[in-house]
Design a protein around this motif. Structure first.
Motif, mmCIF file in Angstrom:
data_model
loop_
_atom_site.group_PDB
_atom_site.id
_atom_site.type_symbol
_atom_site.label_atom_id
_atom_site.label_comp_id
_atom_site.label_asym_id
_atom_site.label_seq_id
_atom_site.Cartn_x
_atom_site.Cartn_y
_atom_site.Cartn_z
ATOM 1 N N LEU A 14 9.257 -12.589 -9.168
ATOM 2 C CA LEU A 14 9.762 -11.467 -9.843
ATOM 3 C C LEU A 14 8.845 -11.234 -11.091
ATOM 4 N N ALA A 15 8.623 -12.586 -11.712
ATOM 5 C CA ALA A 15 7.833 -12.576 -13.041
ATOM 6 C C ALA A 15 6.293 -12.247 -12.846
ATOM 7 N N GLN A 16 5.845 -12.439 -11.549
ATOM 8 C CA GLN A 16 4.487 -12.316 -11.301
ATOM 9 C C GLN A 16 4.185 -11.088 -10.569
ATOM 10 N N LEU A 17 5.269 -9.931 -10.351
ATOM 11 C CA LEU A 17 4.934 -8.844 -9.817
ATOM 12 C C LEU A 17 4.203 -7.963 -10.764
ATOM 13 N N ASP A 18 3.066 -7.259 -10.075
ATOM 14 C CA ASP A 18 2.361 -6.303 -10.954
ATOM 15 C C ASP A 18 1.619 -6.754 -11.914
ATOM 16 N N ALA A 19 1.433 -8.221 -12.196
ATOM 17 C CA ALA A 19 0.694 -8.903 -13.326
ATOM 18 C C ALA A 19 -0.848 -8.481 -13.098
ATOM 19 N N ILE B 292 22.274 -9.365 -17.069
ATOM 20 C CA ILE B 292 21.511 -8.645 -15.975
ATOM 21 C C ILE B 292 20.371 -7.949 -16.770
ATOM 22 N N ALA B 293 20.537 -7.022 -17.797
ATOM 23 C CA ALA B 293 19.422 -6.621 -18.406
ATOM 24 C C ALA B 293 18.537 -7.458 -19.059
ATOM 25 N N ASP B 294 18.912 -8.691 -19.631
ATOM 26 C CA ASP B 294 18.055 -9.756 -20.297
ATOM 27 C C ASP B 294 17.245 -10.034 -19.203
ATOM 28 N N TYR B 295 17.758 -10.321 -17.976
ATOM 29 C CA TYR B 295 16.976 -11.054 -16.877
ATOM 30 C C TYR B 295 15.971 -10.109 -16.384
ATOM 31 N N LEU C 252 12.846 -17.021 -6.821
ATOM 32 C CA LEU C 252 12.709 -15.491 -6.637
ATOM 33 C C LEU C 252 12.376 -15.178 -8.384
ATOM 34 N N THR C 253 12.850 -15.916 -9.348
ATOM 35 C CA THR C 253 12.306 -15.452 -10.455
ATOM 36 C C THR C 253 11.043 -15.529 -11.021
ATOM 37 N N VAL C 254 10.350 -16.769 -10.275
ATOM 38 C CA VAL C 254 8.797 -16.878 -10.507
ATOM 39 C C VAL C 254 8.357 -15.582 -9.787
ATOM 40 N N LYS D 63 9.502 -18.446 -18.360
ATOM 41 C CA LYS D 63 10.233 -19.513 -19.050
ATOM 42 C C LYS D 63 11.942 -18.779 -19.347
ATOM 43 N N PRO D 64 11.714 -17.861 -20.250
ATOM 44 C CA PRO D 64 12.982 -17.174 -20.767
ATOM 45 C C PRO D 64 13.850 -16.577 -19.421
ATOM 46 N N ALA D 65 13.210 -16.155 -18.573
ATOM 47 C CA ALA D 65 13.981 -15.345 -17.252
ATOM 48 C C ALA D 65 14.638 -16.629 -16.550
#
Length: 563
Positions: free
Chosen positions: A356-361, A248-251, A352-354, A261-263
């Motif tokens: 979340l990774a773009q939030l606040d970019a 969870i922490a890694d993600y 979802l992962t994509v 990609k890692p996420a």
């Protein structure tokens, strides 16, 4: 024969009920001081001790060997109640006995004195499942209870119980059991059973139980069986479908660092281990919520309260912006709703992962942008434009009043368009409206608001009924934007109709109007409609017959003003 843990370790004393100290102490004091009520209502989430408290109360009030308000559990009466063999303590499941006949049978038998105990106690579980007729049959008994009879009503959904029933009971709200309390109870049970356990496994189970002690013991039962009489972290994760804190922490760190990609790889690793997708979302929401809480009040975080020291979690909480966490929780909730009916959760998790990774970019990019030099051509051009505008402003000021006369008027900001009121729905209600019908609606309006959800109640807080007939109600909203929101909310309209049906025995049609348009609508109606249904002359809206009709329709609300 093996018995489930939650049955073997069911509380037999008030002190054994986990996490409800205020309620149990109140009940004990009432029993010791002989100030018990004839009817109680126990409400709260599943597995929080409602039925257990009811049975303990039945024992305590009938026990002749009380110790500080606690039943002795040794006398014949206590043991008979524990085994469910005392005829004077009757436990009824309202889910399967919810008809009028069953409640009438209770009402008739309640008149007879108890045969063995001092008090006859009726415990009605899931009482919200009773039909309207059954509630009406029960109401009379609660209103005029026989001597030596006590009713204990238990429910997980108190909002479905008529207010007339609630007002005749003493209500106790059982709260969710904290993970810390669940952990302590499981630890006590395992030590008594001499079962080896991993503390981290108990923390996982306590979190997965979501505030229910019965759920926690059921999960613990499964883990013990799965692990051959031992409780390990891996087994707890396997049974609950939870994800390890490390993953969870890694993600979370990967998506907040905008490395998609890692996420995605971490997410796929979680799914390949057989973890439940919905549980993964729950774990993410819980983790994000814990980070937010830790930033404001560290002692409120369950893991911190239980003495769990996670330096990585604390470092992350210190470095992340709260606004990012708010966006994450909103996105997680949206995806969770969409996943309810899908057969391809992995697709939603990838999306979802994509996201979340773009939030606040964009804000992040602005924050880290290199400062622009004052010698930059764009900056020089903008500076020249500012100088030019300041010169024009100075000229306009020097011209004084003349400039204001010749300057074109600024266009007013356009007001947001409000949907036109459908007077064809209002006029039939006004045609049959009476002051008496309006008073009936206003009499139950407060009770109607209490039936609504918190969100619905917030919308209706700025609305009041202004006209009513036997078949319809006109409700005026103080603000146009609230009116706009309400007319598009079919769930709210249905809730109001159902509530009026329950409170008044009828479901009138509900029509909304903005408050600022209501006087004009009413005036137009009175000017164009006479009692006989003929068209009136528009020039006579203030004639005496029309004013009399208005007073008949709206009562004291009518205010006559000269033209």
């Amino acid at each position: 024969m093996y018995r489930a843990l939650y049955r073997v370790w069911r509380p037999q004393r008030f002190d054994e009920i986990v996490g409800q100290q205020m309620i149990t102490q109140t009940l004990k004091n009432a029993i010791m001081t002989h100030q018990t009520s004839h009817a109680y209502l126990f409400t709260g989430p599943r597995g929080t001790g409602k039925t257990s408290a009811a049975k303990i109360f039945a024992k305590a009030i009938n026990c002749h060997h009380l110790v500080d308000g606690e039943p002795c559990n040794q006398c014949d009466t206590c043991q008979a109640i524990t085994k469910g063999q005392l005829n004077d303590v009757i436990e009824i499941d309202a889910a399967s006995n919810n008809g009028v006949e069953e409640i009438r049978d209770i009402r008739d038998k309640a008149k007879y004195a108890p045969t063995e105990a001092d008090y006859k106690v009726y415990i009605i579980d899931e009482v919200h499942m009773l039909s309207t007729g059954a509630f009406n049959a029960l109401l009379k008994t609660l209103e005029e209870p026989p001597a030596n009879v006590i009713f204990i009503l238990a429910t997980t959904e108190p909002h479905k119980i008529p207010l007339t029933i609630i007002s005749r009971t003493q209500r106790f709200d059982f709260r969710r059991i904290t993970a810390k309390d669940s952990y302590a109870r499981m630890e006590y049970i395992l030590k008594q059973k001499d079962v080896t356990y991993d503390e981290k496994a108990l923390r996982v189970i306590a979190q997965a139980a979501e505030g229910g002690m019965r759920d926690a013991l059921s999960i613990l039962d499964q883990v013990i069986s799965f692990g051959d009489n031992t409780v390990t972290l891996d087994d707890a994760l396997m049974v609950t479908g939870s994800v390890t804190k490390k993953l969870i922490a890694d993600y979370v760190e990967e998506v907040t660092n905008h490395v998609t990609k890692p996420a995605l790889e971490t997410m796929r690793e979680i799914l390949q281990e057989g973890k439940d997708a919905n549980r993964f979302i729950e774990d993410l929401i819980s983790y994000t919520r814990d980070v937010l809480l830790y930033q404001q009040a560290p002692e409120m975080v369950d893991s911190v309260a239980m003495g769990e020291n996670d330096q990585r979690f604390k470092d992350f909480a210190d470095s992340i912006d709260a606004e990012v966490l708010y966006q994450m929780i909103k996105t997680l909730n949206d995806i969770q709703q969409q996943m309810r009916f899908t057969t391809h959760p992995d697709v939603y998790l990838e999306v979802l992962t994509v996201k979340l990774a773009q939030l606040d970019a964009q804000p992040q990019a602005q924050a880290t942008a290199t400062p622009v030099s004052a010698d930059d051509p764009t900056v020089k051009q903008l500076a020249a434009k500012v100088d030019q505008l300041q010169g024009e402003l100075k000229t306009l000021r020097n011209q004084g009043g003349a400039a204001s006369k010749t300057a074109p008027a600024k266009p007013r900001a356009a007001k947001p368009t409000v949907k036109k009121v459908n007077v064809s729905q209002i006029y039939p209600i006004l045609g049959a409206a009476t002051k008496n019908d309006l008073l009936k609606v206003r009499d139950v309006w407060t009770d109607l608001m209490n039936i609504l959800s918190v969100t619905q109640r917030a919308l209706m807080h700025v609305a009041q009924p202004v006209a009513a007939s036997a078949s319809g109600v006109v409700v005026a909203f103080d603000y146009d934007f609230i009116y706009q929101k309400a007319i598009d909310d079919q769930t709210l309209i249905d809730a109001l109709g159902n509530g009026l049906d329950r409170l008044m025995g009828q479901a009138p049609k509900i029509v909304y109007v903005p408050k600022d348009q209501w006087p004009e609508i009413r005036k137009t109606y009175l000017a164009t409609h006479q009692p006989g249904g003929t068209q009136a002359e528009p020039a006579k809206p203030q004639s005496a017959p029309v004013v009399d009709q208005a007073k008949q329709l709206f009562g004291d609300l009518v205010e006559v003003k000269p033209d």
